[in-house]
Design a protein around this motif. Structure first.
Motif, mmCIF file in Angstrom:
data_model
loop_
_atom_site.group_PDB
_atom_site.id
_atom_site.type_symbol
_atom_site.label_atom_id
_atom_site.label_comp_id
_atom_site.label_asym_id
_atom_site.label_seq_id
_atom_site.Cartn_x
_atom_site.Cartn_y
_atom_site.Cartn_z
ATOM 1 N N TYR A 123 0.761 -1.186 -0.123
ATOM 2 C CA TYR A 123 0.049 -0.011 0.018
ATOM 3 C C TYR A 123 0.803 1.481 0.021
ATOM 4 O O TYR A 123 0.185 2.254 -0.386
ATOM 5 C CB TYR A 123 -0.923 0.004 1.367
ATOM 6 C CG TYR A 123 -2.040 -1.095 1.298
ATOM 7 C CD1 TYR A 123 -2.643 -1.353 0.514
ATOM 8 C CD2 TYR A 123 -1.563 -2.129 2.296
ATOM 9 C CE1 TYR A 123 -3.886 -2.491 0.415
ATOM 10 C CE2 TYR A 123 -2.650 -3.240 2.239
ATOM 11 C CZ TYR A 123 -3.602 -3.255 1.239
ATOM 12 O OH TYR A 123 -4.191 -4.652 1.255
ATOM 13 N N GLY A 124 2.206 1.099 0.641
ATOM 14 C CA GLY A 124 2.759 2.404 0.539
ATOM 15 C C GLY A 124 2.464 3.160 1.544
ATOM 16 O O GLY A 124 2.111 2.946 2.542
ATOM 17 N N ASN A 125 3.085 4.475 1.710
ATOM 18 C CA ASN A 125 2.652 5.206 2.939
ATOM 19 C C ASN A 125 1.414 5.727 3.067
ATOM 20 O O ASN A 125 0.732 5.828 1.825
ATOM 21 C CB ASN A 125 3.733 6.565 2.678
ATOM 22 C CG ASN A 125 5.034 6.327 3.014
ATOM 23 O OD1 ASN A 125 5.446 5.183 3.607
ATOM 24 N ND2 ASN A 125 5.992 7.259 2.701
ATOM 25 N N TYR A 126 0.835 6.011 4.145
ATOM 26 C CA TYR A 126 -0.302 6.629 4.310
ATOM 27 C C TYR A 126 -0.524 8.108 3.663
ATOM 28 O O TYR A 126 0.653 8.848 3.704
ATOM 29 C CB TYR A 126 -0.942 6.829 5.632
ATOM 30 C CG TYR A 126 -0.795 5.478 6.584
ATOM 31 C CD1 TYR A 126 -1.698 4.390 6.137
ATOM 32 C CD2 TYR A 126 -0.068 5.293 7.712
ATOM 33 C CE1 TYR A 126 -2.123 3.475 6.717
ATOM 34 C CE2 TYR A 126 -0.001 4.013 8.343
ATOM 35 C CZ TYR A 126 -0.922 2.990 7.864
ATOM 36 O OH TYR A 126 -1.319 1.576 8.619
ATOM 37 N N ALA A 127 -1.728 8.440 3.037
ATOM 38 C CA ALA A 127 -1.712 9.884 2.521
ATOM 39 C C ALA A 127 -1.765 10.999 3.638
ATOM 40 O O ALA A 127 -1.191 11.824 3.616
ATOM 41 C CB ALA A 127 -2.903 10.062 1.611
ATOM 42 N N SER A 128 -2.121 10.392 4.627
ATOM 43 C CA SER A 128 -2.368 11.347 6.179
ATOM 44 C C SER A 128 -2.526 10.578 7.263
ATOM 45 O O SER A 128 -2.646 9.292 7.131
ATOM 46 C CB SER A 128 -3.300 12.338 5.656
ATOM 47 O OG SER A 128 -4.777 11.718 5.700
ATOM 48 N N THR A 129 -2.543 11.340 8.495
ATOM 49 C CA THR A 129 -2.520 10.604 9.590
ATOM 50 C C THR A 129 -4.286 10.262 9.827
ATOM 51 O O THR A 129 -4.719 9.127 10.283
ATOM 52 C CB THR A 129 -2.622 11.626 10.757
ATOM 53 O OG1 THR A 129 -3.211 12.666 10.770
ATOM 54 C CG2 THR A 129 -0.939 11.581 10.855
ATOM 55 N N GLY B 168 -8.247 5.732 9.722
ATOM 56 C CA GLY B 168 -9.421 5.202 9.171
ATOM 57 C C GLY B 168 -8.772 3.704 9.139
ATOM 58 O O GLY B 168 -9.741 2.670 9.410
ATOM 59 N N VAL B 169 -7.833 3.312 8.629
ATOM 60 C CA VAL B 169 -7.341 2.178 8.697
ATOM 61 C C VAL B 169 -7.132 1.303 9.806
ATOM 62 O O VAL B 169 -7.737 0.237 10.208
ATOM 63 C CB VAL B 169 -5.892 1.719 8.034
ATOM 64 C CG1 VAL B 169 -5.332 0.339 7.861
ATOM 65 C CG2 VAL B 169 -5.953 2.419 6.568
#
Length: 87
Positions: free
Chosen positions: A25-31, A36-37
């Protein structure tokens, strides 16, 4: 069972889950995305506990820990995520 709260097996499983998720999935787009995950994994853990499924509880606990480990790492090292997550 030892007096330790975990063994190297759990740490190895946690590391493996975190690496596989990062590769997929790569890095999260934001905190907010990471939250949410994490909440999704939390819900799955709650469901496993309510079902009294001890193996599922263990698996979901590892999954949730992997999400939180990735978040902690990215809070320190992902400049892109930090930029999208701070005011």
């Amino acid at each position: 069972m030892s007096d330790r709260p975990f063994s190297t097996t759990e740490l190895d499983d946690l590391t493996c889950h975190a690496i596989l998720a990062q590769d997929r999935y790569g890095n999260y787009a934001s905190t907010h995305e990471a939250l949410g995950v994490a909440l999704e994994e939390w819900t799955e853990l709650v469901n496993a506990v309510h079902a009294n499924d001890i193996e599922a509880v263990r698996d979901e606990a590892i999954d949730l820990a992997a999400v939180l480990l990735r978040l902690a790492y990215q809070c320190r090292w992902s400049e892109a995520m930090k930029a999208r997550s701070v005011k």
